[in-house]
Structures are given as structure tokens and as C-alpha cells.
Design a protein around this motif. Structure first.
Motif, PDB file in Angstrom:
ATOM      1  N   LYS A 133       0.854  -1.106  -0.021  1.00 52.52           N
ATOM      2  CA  LYS A 133      -0.186   0.090   0.012  1.00 52.52           C
ATOM      3  C   LYS A 133       0.684   1.284  -0.064  1.00 52.52           C
ATOM      4  N   ALA A 134       2.016   1.354   0.765  1.00 54.61           N
ATOM      5  CA  ALA A 134       2.821   2.303   0.886  1.00 54.61           C
ATOM      6  C   ALA A 134       3.428   2.596  -0.496  1.00 54.61           C
ATOM      7  N   ALA A 135       3.799   1.671  -1.303  1.00 48.65           N
ATOM      8  CA  ALA A 135       4.563   1.844  -2.437  1.00 48.65           C
ATOM      9  C   ALA A 135       3.731   2.175  -3.748  1.00 48.65           C
ATOM     10  N   ARG A 136       2.337   1.739  -3.477  1.00 47.10           N
ATOM     11  CA  ARG A 136       1.503   1.975  -4.735  1.00 47.10           C
ATOM     12  C   ARG A 136       1.251   3.593  -5.020  1.00 47.10           C
ATOM     13  N   ASP A 137       1.205   4.017  -6.318  1.00 41.60           N
ATOM     14  CA  ASP A 137       1.048   5.067  -6.728  1.00 41.60           C
ATOM     15  C   ASP A 137      -0.556   5.257  -6.538  1.00 41.60           C
ATOM     16  N   GLU A 138      -1.080   6.237  -5.807  1.00 35.91           N
ATOM     17  CA  GLU A 138      -2.359   6.592  -5.529  1.00 35.91           C
ATOM     18  C   GLU A 138      -3.033   7.741  -6.057  1.00 35.91           C
ATOM     19  N   GLY A 139      -2.092   8.038  -7.431  1.00 35.57           N
ATOM     20  CA  GLY A 139      -2.696   9.394  -8.203  1.00 35.57           C
ATOM     21  C   GLY A 139      -3.965   9.112  -8.673  1.00 35.57           C
ATOM     22  N   ALA A 140      -4.703  10.195  -9.225  1.00 37.40           N
ATOM     23  CA  ALA A 140      -5.956   9.870  -9.921  1.00 37.40           C
ATOM     24  C   ALA A 140      -5.806   9.063 -10.913  1.00 37.40           C
ATOM     25  N   LEU A 141      -6.869   8.337 -11.263  1.00 34.52           N
ATOM     26  CA  LEU A 141      -7.046   7.413 -12.352  1.00 34.52           C
ATOM     27  C   LEU A 141      -7.464   8.330 -13.717  1.00 34.52           C
ATOM     28  N   GLN A 142      -7.220   7.813 -14.861  1.00 34.38           N
ATOM     29  CA  GLN A 142      -7.515   8.511 -16.108  1.00 34.38           C
ATOM     30  C   GLN A 142      -7.911   7.545 -17.314  1.00 34.38           C
ATOM     31  N   GLY A 143      -8.529   8.354 -18.257  1.00 33.22           N
ATOM     32  CA  GLY A 143      -9.184   7.675 -19.467  1.00 33.22           C
ATOM     33  C   GLY A 143     -10.343   6.998 -18.935  1.00 33.22           C
ATOM     34  N   ARG A 187      -8.394   1.247 -17.388  1.00 33.07           N
ATOM     35  CA  ARG A 187      -8.343   0.164 -18.567  1.00 33.07           C
ATOM     36  C   ARG A 187      -6.895   0.482 -19.003  1.00 33.07           C
ATOM     37  N   GLN A 188      -6.188  -0.898 -18.790  1.00 30.09           N
ATOM     38  CA  GLN A 188      -4.849  -1.038 -19.203  1.00 30.09           C
ATOM     39  C   GLN A 188      -4.000  -0.097 -18.133  1.00 30.09           C
ATOM     40  N   GLY A 189      -4.537   0.021 -16.903  1.00 25.58           N
ATOM     41  CA  GLY A 189      -3.742   0.964 -15.997  1.00 25.58           C
ATOM     42  C   GLY A 189      -3.894   0.206 -14.570  1.00 25.58           C
ATOM     43  N   ARG A 190      -3.889   1.095 -13.703  1.00 25.85           N
ATOM     44  CA  ARG A 190      -4.065   1.013 -12.219  1.00 25.85           C
ATOM     45  C   ARG A 190      -5.360   0.565 -11.542  1.00 25.85           C
ATOM     46  N   THR A 191      -5.486  -0.018 -10.538  1.00 26.16           N
ATOM     47  CA  THR A 191      -6.547  -0.429  -9.573  1.00 26.16           C
ATOM     48  C   THR A 191      -6.467   0.155  -8.440  1.00 26.16           C
ATOM     49  N   ILE A 192      -7.400   0.757  -7.774  1.00 24.65           N
ATOM     50  CA  ILE A 192      -7.425   1.273  -6.622  1.00 24.65           C
ATOM     51  C   ILE A 192      -8.715   0.729  -5.795  1.00 24.65           C
ATOM     52  N   THR A 193      -8.537   0.571  -4.594  1.00 26.86           N
ATOM     53  CA  THR A 193      -9.899   0.117  -3.849  1.00 26.86           C
ATOM     54  C   THR A 193     -10.200   1.108  -2.686  1.00 26.86           C
ATOM     55  N   THR A 194     -11.618   0.677  -2.114  1.00 28.08           N
ATOM     56  CA  THR A 194     -11.712   1.345  -0.719  1.00 28.08           C
ATOM     57  C   THR A 194     -12.827   0.620  -0.148  1.00 28.08           C
ATOM     58  N   VAL A 195     -12.922   0.663   1.306  1.00 25.22           N
ATOM     59  CA  VAL A 195     -13.919  -0.378   1.813  1.00 25.22           C
ATOM     60  C   VAL A 195     -14.999   0.510   2.751  1.00 25.22           C
ATOM     61  N   TRP A 285      -2.847  -4.872  -6.495  1.00 25.30           N
ATOM     62  CA  TRP A 285      -1.535  -4.840  -6.740  1.00 25.30           C
ATOM     63  C   TRP A 285      -1.236  -6.550  -7.532  1.00 25.30           C
ATOM     64  N   ARG A 286      -1.933  -7.469  -7.343  1.00 23.76           N
ATOM     65  CA  ARG A 286      -2.037  -8.757  -8.017  1.00 23.76           C
ATOM     66  C   ARG A 286      -2.367  -8.508  -9.291  1.00 23.76           C
ATOM     67  N   GLU A 287      -3.571  -8.008  -9.263  1.00 25.35           N
ATOM     68  CA  GLU A 287      -4.089  -7.778 -10.739  1.00 25.35           C
ATOM     69  C   GLU A 287      -3.431  -6.488 -11.530  1.00 25.35           C
ATOM     70  N   ASP A 288      -2.787  -5.816 -10.962  1.00 27.98           N
ATOM     71  CA  ASP A 288      -2.038  -4.887 -11.868  1.00 27.98           C
ATOM     72  C   ASP A 288      -0.693  -5.518 -12.341  1.00 27.98           C
ATOM     73  N   ALA A 289      -0.018  -6.419 -11.600  1.00 33.02           N
ATOM     74  CA  ALA A 289       1.136  -6.794 -11.850  1.00 33.02           C
ATOM     75  C   ALA A 289       0.870  -8.383 -12.394  1.00 33.02           C
ATOM     76  N   ARG A 290      -0.160  -8.681 -12.967  1.00 34.65           N
ATOM     77  CA  ARG A 290      -0.452 -10.162 -13.315  1.00 34.65           C
ATOM     78  C   ARG A 290       0.502 -10.325 -14.666  1.00 34.65           C
ATOM     79  N   ARG A 291       0.699  -9.386 -15.574  1.00 34.37           N
ATOM     80  CA  ARG A 291       1.531  -9.626 -16.423  1.00 34.37           C
ATOM     81  C   ARG A 291       3.146  -9.514 -16.484  1.00 34.37           C
ATOM     82  N   GLN A 292       3.379  -9.058 -14.989  1.00 38.29           N
ATOM     83  CA  GLN A 292       5.015  -9.275 -14.690  1.00 38.29           C
ATOM     84  C   GLN A 292       5.543 -10.546 -14.531  1.00 38.29           C
TER      85      GLN A 292
END
Length: 323
Positions: A133-143, A187-195, A285-292
Motif C-alpha cells: 500500500k505504501a509503495a503503490r501510486d495513488e494518483g488520480a485514475l485517467q481515461g 483500463r490497461q492501468g492501475r486499480t485502487i480500492t476502498t472499503v 496489486w496482484r491484478e496490476d502486476a499479473r503480466r509481470q
């Protein structure tokens, strides 16, 4: 006739660049040297208290003493593994095992793999989730951004006899523990969540997390109507179709929920509500890194852990010294 079928990425050689056996065969000195190279680019220890680079090597213990502030510090001082008792090689092995769990990894299974206490593994894995969580980029999503919510926890077991059963859809017959994970996925980018307690709370989350001018894709739940004043919005009626001709769909959001649901059911079996946000962050994170490759994922996790500060939540957790 030979049919050329596309191979799934996880089955390809490009996905396998990490050898768990190689990590566990490392000597303690090799493991410490590897972690040191990740934490400090030039390999020169830096005091976490004052930032000083001049130090003494103590002969009595494997620590350094800063010449500037006279504080003693170790390889993991000031990191997420502050005050650790596990050897560095075992920590790197745990990270490698955690990396290879495509749907997550349970603390019970890790405790069996490493031969150490369940409580140690429970805290270790949550420290890894905190560092993610600390390492992930939490900037605004676009597109094009897909938005959806799914409920977890708070299961009420029905009574055995039909005449004793209650309508579990009514609030008075629920446990109050049920929570929703709201996901915004570029789409083709980052994933962020809240509870949150209800999916409607995702409206404020979307306004905060999605950049102006982005196109929001959502289902026909009425609370998403409020976003029409902020974003161009495309709606999809799942009773009719899963993908509309104009491109409206939330399939990538549903893909995320499939991963976290499988983790809940098949790996962890139960996720406590207070920790649901941590598991949601891990699965994002696992979803975003699934192709790594798993080697790249391992490097990402080790770098995140080396950069993350000591945990106020998990430090001394079982001794009830945590914040």
C-alpha cells in the motif's frame, strides 16, 4: 492439422524468472548482501535516525553505530521489518512464496512452509500488504475507468428447518459485519480500492480518485447517477448484456472481484472485516502486476518492504503494543 492456441502468460517461460529453491539456498551472508543492495543503492548503510553515512562496525553484534548520533542500527532498522527476529534469508523466502501465490497466500500455509509460528507469519504477511500500500501510486485514475462494488463478510447461516428461517435480506436479520469493496479500475492501468458499509459510499471515492475528463463505466445502480454531474458516464445493464456496443462494461472490475473472491473462499476461508482493506490492496496489486514475471514481482515486493517505514499497526501486534 496443428491448431496454434495462445498460451496463457502464467504458463509461459517469461512468467517464471524467480527460483524459490535458489532463494532458500542462499547463505545468510548472501541474503543480507542482497537486501542491503536493495535498501541502499550504493551498499553503504545510512542511519535511519539522522541520515548519517559514517558508522562503526560493532564486533559484538551484526549492527552499526552511527558516528553522528551514536545510535545503533541494523540492516532492517527503520523498515517494515524493524525489530525482526527471522533471518533475512527466511524473510526473502517468505516474500518469494507470497509472490508465487496467484490468488494470495495464507499465514497458516506459510507457517508450515517455513516451520515457524502462525503468529509470526500472520504479522509478516500483513507487513507485506502494508508495504504494498505504501509503495503503490495513488494518483488520480485517467481515461476509461470502470467502477463497481461487491459485498464481503457478515454471512448469516440459515436455520435448518424451513419454518425457522428468516429473510436475510432484512437489516434486522443481518450481522452488521457485511462490508463492500469498491474498486475503480483504469483500463490497461492501475486499480485502487476502498472499503465502506454501502456501495453508495463509492460515489465520493470516485470523485476523489478519478481525474476530471475521464469516462466512468458503471452498472445501473441508482447511486452512480450522481457521477453524471462530474464525468462522462457509460452504463451497462447486466440483466441484458455484459458489454455494450458503445464500449460500456465493467468486466475488468469484475475480474478484480473474481480474484479477491477466490482468495477469500479458496485461500483464506475467512477475512476479518478490519483487515479487508489490506487484502483488497493486495489483490489490486496482484491484478496490476499479473503480466509481470514472478521475478519482477519479487523485486517489487522486496523494494517496497525495504522502503516502507516501521509499522505502527503491526509492530508488537501480538503483545498488544501496536497503535
Amino acid at each position: 492439422m496443428v491448431i496454434d492456441m495462445a498460451q496463457h502468460f502464467l504458463l509461459s517461460p517469461a512468467a517464471r524468472t524467480l527460483s524459490l529453491a535458489k532463494v532458500l539456498r542462499m547463505s545468510d551472508a548472501q541474503a543480507e548482501e542482497a537486501f542491503r543492495a536493495v535498501r541502499w543503492a550504493d551498499g553503504n548503510p545510512v542511519c535511519p535516525e539522522c541520515g548519517g553515512t559514517s558508522h562503526y562496525d560493532l564486533k559484538s553484534r551484526p549492527v552499526w553505530k552511527c558516528k553522528a548520533c551514536s545510535k545503533q542500527f541494523s540492516l532492517t532498522s527503520g523498515t517494515i521489518f524493524h525489530s525482526r527476529k527471522l533471518r533475512i534469508r527466511d524473510i526473502l523466502g517468505a516474500i518469494a512464496i507470497f509472490t508465487n501465490g496467484a490468488k494470495g497466500y495464507s499465514a497458516l500455509q506459510l507457517s508450515r512452509d517455513l516451520g515457524c509460528d502462525y503468529k509470526t507469519c500472520f504479522v509478516l504477511l500483513h507487513k507485506l500488504r502494508e508495504s504494498i500500500k505504501a509503495a503503490r501510486d495513488e494518483g488520480a485514475l485517467q481515461g476509461d475507468v470502470e467502477l463497481d462494488g461487491a459485498y464481503f463478510g457478515g454471512h448469516v447461516r440459515p436455520e435448518n428447518r424451513k419454518e425457522d428461517r428468516k429473510d436475510r435480506r432484512l437489516a434486522e436479520n443481518q450481522t452488521g459485519k457485511r462490508q463492500v469493496v469498491v474498486v475503480a479500475r483504469e483500463r490497461q492501468g492501475r486499480t485502487i480500492t476502498t472499503v465502506a458499509k454501502t456501495e453508495a459510499a463509492g460515489v465520493a471515492f470516485a470523485r476523489k480518485s478519478i481525474a476530471t475528463g475521464s469516462t466512468v463505466h458503471a452498472d445501473e445502480a441508482s447511486h452512480w447517477d450522481q457521477l453524471a454531474a462530474n464525468f462522462p458516464i457509460k452504463r451497462i445493464n447486466h440483466q441484458v448484456e455484459y458489454s455494450a456496443a458503445d464500449g460500456a462494461c465493467t468486466n475488468q472490475a469484475e475480474s478484480f472481484f473474481s480474484r479477491i473472491r477466490r482468495a477469500e473462499i479458496g485461500i483464506h476461508h475467512h477475512v476479518a472485516g478490519v483487515y479487508l482493506h489490506a487484502y483488497a490492496t493486495e489483490m489490486a496489486w496482484r491484478e496490476d502486476a499479473r503480466r509481470q514475471s514472478n521475478g519482477n514481482q519479487f523485486a517489487m515486493l522486496v523494494s517496497a518492504a525495504a522502503a516502507a517505514p516501521k509499522s505502527e499497526q503491526w509492530r508488537g501486534y501480538w503483545q498488544r503494543r501496536c497503535a
